[in-house]
Write a protein that holds these residues in place. Sequence first.
Motif, PDB file in Angstrom:
ATOM      1  N   ALA A 158      -8.259   1.597  -4.328  1.00 54.30           N
ATOM      2  CA  ALA A 158      -8.082   1.252  -5.840  1.00 54.30           C
ATOM      3  C   ALA A 158      -7.079   0.187  -5.946  1.00 54.30           C
ATOM      4  O   ALA A 158      -6.238   0.509  -4.983  1.00 54.30           O
ATOM      5  CB  ALA A 158      -7.884   2.654  -6.450  1.00 54.30           C
ATOM      6  N   TRP A 159      -7.251  -0.627  -6.847  1.00 53.57           N
ATOM      7  CA  TRP A 159      -6.175  -1.464  -6.922  1.00 53.57           C
ATOM      8  C   TRP A 159      -5.472  -1.368  -8.149  1.00 53.57           C
ATOM      9  O   TRP A 159      -6.134  -1.171  -9.380  1.00 53.57           O
ATOM     10  CB  TRP A 159      -6.873  -2.860  -6.655  1.00 53.57           C
ATOM     11  N   ALA A 160      -4.303  -2.048  -8.359  1.00 59.20           N
ATOM     12  CA  ALA A 160      -3.503  -2.258  -9.439  1.00 59.20           C
ATOM     13  C   ALA A 160      -3.145  -3.542  -9.564  1.00 59.20           C
ATOM     14  O   ALA A 160      -2.448  -4.276  -8.625  1.00 59.20           O
ATOM     15  CB  ALA A 160      -2.063  -1.526  -9.422  1.00 59.20           C
ATOM     16  N   MET A 161      -3.831  -4.305 -10.713  1.00 57.79           N
ATOM     17  CA  MET A 161      -3.552  -5.907 -10.764  1.00 57.79           C
ATOM     18  C   MET A 161      -3.172  -6.254 -12.279  1.00 57.79           C
ATOM     19  O   MET A 161      -3.409  -5.429 -13.074  1.00 57.79           O
ATOM     20  CB  MET A 161      -4.738  -6.413 -10.391  1.00 57.79           C
ATOM     21  N   GLU A 162      -2.861  -7.328 -12.239  1.00 57.27           N
ATOM     22  CA  GLU A 162      -2.462  -7.944 -13.431  1.00 57.27           C
ATOM     23  C   GLU A 162      -3.517  -8.384 -14.173  1.00 57.27           C
ATOM     24  O   GLU A 162      -4.623  -8.828 -13.516  1.00 57.27           O
ATOM     25  CB  GLU A 162      -1.357  -9.095 -13.549  1.00 57.27           C
ATOM     26  N   PRO A 163      -3.699  -8.499 -15.493  1.00 57.31           N
ATOM     27  CA  PRO A 163      -4.900  -8.877 -16.077  1.00 57.31           C
ATOM     28  C   PRO A 163      -5.621 -10.101 -15.596  1.00 57.31           C
ATOM     29  O   PRO A 163      -4.908 -11.068 -15.099  1.00 57.31           O
ATOM     30  CB  PRO A 163      -4.586  -9.258 -17.557  1.00 57.31           C
ATOM     31  N   ALA A 164      -6.921 -10.457 -15.647  1.00 58.21           N
ATOM     32  CA  ALA A 164      -7.664 -11.525 -14.770  1.00 58.21           C
ATOM     33  C   ALA A 164      -7.399 -12.953 -15.466  1.00 58.21           C
ATOM     34  O   ALA A 164      -7.390 -13.882 -14.640  1.00 58.21           O
ATOM     35  CB  ALA A 164      -9.163 -11.326 -14.886  1.00 58.21           C
ATOM     36  N   ASP A 165      -6.755 -12.733 -16.730  1.00 55.35           N
ATOM     37  CA  ASP A 165      -6.711 -14.247 -17.554  1.00 55.35           C
ATOM     38  C   ASP A 165      -5.147 -14.794 -17.092  1.00 55.35           C
ATOM     39  O   ASP A 165      -4.813 -15.685 -17.613  1.00 55.35           O
ATOM     40  CB  ASP A 165      -6.788 -14.057 -18.900  1.00 55.35           C
ATOM     41  N   THR A 172       0.741  -1.077  -0.126  1.00 52.65           N
ATOM     42  CA  THR A 172       0.108   0.191  -0.033  1.00 52.65           C
ATOM     43  C   THR A 172       0.959   1.124  -0.100  1.00 52.65           C
ATOM     44  O   THR A 172       2.102   1.211   0.411  1.00 52.65           O
ATOM     45  CB  THR A 172      -0.793   0.054   1.061  1.00 52.65           C
ATOM     46  N   PRO A 173       0.286   2.528  -0.303  1.00 51.73           N
ATOM     47  CA  PRO A 173       1.309   3.714  -0.432  1.00 51.73           C
ATOM     48  C   PRO A 173       1.377   3.996   1.023  1.00 51.73           C
ATOM     49  O   PRO A 173       0.847   3.962   2.125  1.00 51.73           O
ATOM     50  CB  PRO A 173       0.121   4.681  -0.893  1.00 51.73           C
ATOM     51  N   ALA A 174       2.889   4.363   1.271  1.00 57.91           N
ATOM     52  CA  ALA A 174       3.211   4.571   2.630  1.00 57.91           C
ATOM     53  C   ALA A 174       2.556   5.619   3.437  1.00 57.91           C
ATOM     54  O   ALA A 174       2.183   5.515   4.688  1.00 57.91           O
ATOM     55  CB  ALA A 174       4.695   4.680   2.772  1.00 57.91           C
ATOM     56  N   ALA A 175       2.121   6.711   2.490  1.00 58.35           N
ATOM     57  CA  ALA A 175       1.557   7.857   2.944  1.00 58.35           C
ATOM     58  C   ALA A 175       0.191   7.317   3.549  1.00 58.35           C
ATOM     59  O   ALA A 175      -0.297   8.117   4.820  1.00 58.35           O
ATOM     60  CB  ALA A 175       1.250   8.897   2.066  1.00 58.35           C
ATOM     61  N   ALA A 176      -0.501   6.409   3.143  1.00 58.24           N
ATOM     62  CA  ALA A 176      -1.866   5.871   3.606  1.00 58.24           C
ATOM     63  C   ALA A 176      -1.856   5.315   4.850  1.00 58.24           C
ATOM     64  O   ALA A 176      -2.890   5.217   5.619  1.00 58.24           O
ATOM     65  CB  ALA A 176      -2.467   5.173   2.439  1.00 58.24           C
ATOM     66  N   LEU A 179      -1.525   5.866  -5.780  1.00 59.04           N
ATOM     67  CA  LEU A 179      -2.402   5.860  -6.836  1.00 59.04           C
ATOM     68  C   LEU A 179      -3.353   4.435  -6.412  1.00 59.04           C
ATOM     69  O   LEU A 179      -4.457   4.420  -6.963  1.00 59.04           O
ATOM     70  CB  LEU A 179      -2.254   5.811  -8.148  1.00 59.04           C
ATOM     71  N   ALA A 180      -2.894   3.532  -5.816  1.00 56.05           N
ATOM     72  CA  ALA A 180      -3.380   2.259  -5.858  1.00 56.05           C
ATOM     73  C   ALA A 180      -2.510   1.298  -4.657  1.00 56.05           C
ATOM     74  O   ALA A 180      -1.670   1.703  -4.239  1.00 56.05           O
ATOM     75  CB  ALA A 180      -3.386   1.411  -7.203  1.00 56.05           C
ATOM     76  N   SER A 181      -3.147   0.372  -4.399  1.00 56.34           N
ATOM     77  CA  SER A 181      -2.744  -0.840  -3.457  1.00 56.34           C
ATOM     78  C   SER A 181      -2.521  -2.184  -4.537  1.00 56.34           C
ATOM     79  O   SER A 181      -3.205  -2.159  -5.488  1.00 56.34           O
ATOM     80  CB  SER A 181      -3.556  -1.067  -2.233  1.00 56.34           C
ATOM     81  N   ALA A 182      -1.453  -3.030  -4.186  1.00 62.85           N
ATOM     82  CA  ALA A 182      -1.561  -4.058  -4.774  1.00 62.85           C
ATOM     83  C   ALA A 182      -1.125  -5.410  -4.137  1.00 62.85           C
ATOM     84  O   ALA A 182      -0.651  -5.046  -3.142  1.00 62.85           O
ATOM     85  CB  ALA A 182      -0.365  -3.861  -5.971  1.00 62.85           C
ATOM     86  N   LEU A 183      -1.124  -6.617  -4.796  1.00 62.35           N
ATOM     87  CA  LEU A 183      -0.643  -7.811  -4.177  1.00 62.35           C
ATOM     88  C   LEU A 183       0.213  -8.344  -5.045  1.00 62.35           C
ATOM     89  O   LEU A 183       0.087  -8.728  -6.396  1.00 62.35           O
ATOM     90  CB  LEU A 183      -1.934  -8.869  -4.069  1.00 62.35           C
ATOM     91  N   LEU A 240       5.263  -1.529 -13.167  1.00 61.54           N
ATOM     92  CA  LEU A 240       4.197  -0.464 -13.271  1.00 61.54           C
ATOM     93  C   LEU A 240       3.362  -0.434 -11.968  1.00 61.54           C
ATOM     94  O   LEU A 240       3.057   0.652 -11.772  1.00 61.54           O
ATOM     95  CB  LEU A 240       3.459  -0.579 -14.650  1.00 61.54           C
ATOM     96  N   LEU A 241       2.513  -1.611 -11.906  1.00 63.41           N
ATOM     97  CA  LEU A 241       1.753  -1.958 -10.651  1.00 63.41           C
ATOM     98  C   LEU A 241       2.489  -1.421  -9.461  1.00 63.41           C
ATOM     99  O   LEU A 241       1.876  -0.738  -8.382  1.00 63.41           O
ATOM    100  CB  LEU A 241       1.393  -3.307 -10.566  1.00 63.41           C
ATOM    101  N   VAL A 242       3.902  -1.438  -9.067  1.00 64.94           N
ATOM    102  CA  VAL A 242       4.545  -1.216  -7.929  1.00 64.94           C
ATOM    103  C   VAL A 242       4.624   0.360  -8.026  1.00 64.94           C
ATOM    104  O   VAL A 242       4.499   1.060  -7.105  1.00 64.94           O
ATOM    105  CB  VAL A 242       6.046  -1.875  -8.064  1.00 64.94           C
ATOM    106  N   ARG A 243       4.957   1.072  -9.162  1.00 58.08           N
ATOM    107  CA  ARG A 243       5.206   2.471  -9.269  1.00 58.08           C
ATOM    108  C   ARG A 243       3.934   3.010  -9.065  1.00 58.08           C
ATOM    109  O   ARG A 243       3.519   4.213  -8.112  1.00 58.08           O
ATOM    110  CB  ARG A 243       5.530   2.658 -10.762  1.00 58.08           C
ATOM    111  N   PHE A 244       2.708   2.669  -9.450  1.00 57.29           N
ATOM    112  CA  PHE A 244       1.465   3.197  -8.932  1.00 57.29           C
ATOM    113  C   PHE A 244       1.168   3.062  -7.635  1.00 57.29           C
ATOM    114  O   PHE A 244       0.578   4.189  -6.860  1.00 57.29           O
ATOM    115  CB  PHE A 244       0.205   2.427  -9.593  1.00 57.29           C
ATOM    116  N   VAL A 245       1.630   2.183  -6.987  1.00 56.41           N
ATOM    117  CA  VAL A 245       1.630   2.205  -5.338  1.00 56.41           C
ATOM    118  C   VAL A 245       2.432   2.973  -4.888  1.00 56.41           C
ATOM    119  O   VAL A 245       2.184   3.794  -3.861  1.00 56.41           O
ATOM    120  CB  VAL A 245       1.703   0.860  -4.862  1.00 56.41           C
ATOM    121  N   ALA A 246       3.638   3.090  -5.329  1.00 53.49           N
ATOM    122  CA  ALA A 246       4.590   4.246  -4.649  1.00 53.49           C
ATOM    123  C   ALA A 246       4.099   5.626  -4.990  1.00 53.49           C
ATOM    124  O   ALA A 246       4.345   6.518  -4.112  1.00 53.49           O
ATOM    125  CB  ALA A 246       6.122   3.975  -5.565  1.00 53.49           C
ATOM    126  N   LEU A 247       3.302   5.832  -6.059  1.00 51.86           N
ATOM    127  CA  LEU A 247       2.675   7.238  -6.291  1.00 51.86           C
ATOM    128  C   LEU A 247       1.488   7.368  -5.579  1.00 51.86           C
ATOM    129  O   LEU A 247       0.790   8.508  -5.527  1.00 51.86           O
ATOM    130  CB  LEU A 247       2.689   7.262  -7.581  1.00 51.86           C
TER     131      LEU A 247
END
Length: 309
Positions: A199-206, A175-179, A244-248, A235-242
């Motif tokens: 909001a989430w950043a994820m790889e495609p569902a397939d 998750t973003p550190a600020a959050a 903009l999202a959380s990710a697994l 890119l997903l990790v970058r969105f979290v760093a900015l």
Amino acid sequence: MFSLRRLRLLREVAARGSLAAAATALGQDPSSVSHQLKILESEVGAQLLERVGRGVRLTEEAQILVARTEAVLRELEAAEAEIAEVRHRVGGTVRVAAFQTALHTIVPGALARLARDHPDLTVITTHIRTEDAVPALLARDFDLVLQEDYPSRPARRDEGVETEVLGDDELCLITPAAADSGSSGPPSVPSLDGCAHHAWAMEPADTRAGHWSRAECRRAGFEPEVRTESSDILLLVRFVALGLASALVPRMSLQAAAANAGIDSATISTHRLPEPASRRISTAIRRGSARTPRIIALRAALAAEFATP
């Protein structure tokens, strides 16, 4: 006796699904491939291909030939491996395909080891989706592929493939550190269900990773709002760093992001999952090539690099 060269053409058509795709893979003209297969049909005395839309379908006779051809090719590959083993030579060319985080982390170090210890060996590397790796291996596009198995969707095991486990890579919530920090007191540690509103950043569902991520959120009781979907895990990790999202993501992706994408780890909070989970990373080769010295050397280098902290 049937021509092995023509049998290999038929096998390529079976693997690729069309004459055009087989011709492209072999660097030949489609009309030439079609002509050679017509000759093979004459030799066999039976129709081998049936048109289906823009592709082709193998007849029962063709399927028998392809299965036997695979067995012959495995034996020839095993013979090549035994001869190389007798000569005690690690050389030639080996073609490797790997998923993104492996290419950013363990592969470069393994190639450096090989360049130092086996200067006569040439390694060609390619980025490939995990889902496409084993089919490409069986099609003989590559000699070794790195694959990843996720808890909710393990890789399909194929009779013609031999795998060797490198190890496990922990899966975690980022998750973003600020959050996670307040105006006073220590930062809170969110649970997965506590991030349902994120909001989430994820790889495609397939993909295996995307399927697992969504399944994990659903197990926690919510449907993730996926605002960013990409197979580029950095890119997903970058969105979290900015923020903009959380990710697994697997921990290896954080290592890759810090080392190769310039992402400051201080901008990301990493949390263990309520029920610990890992992806399993393996090397896969075709049966018959396990004793090939260059394959042995490559597997050893990858294993050593994976084990390096």
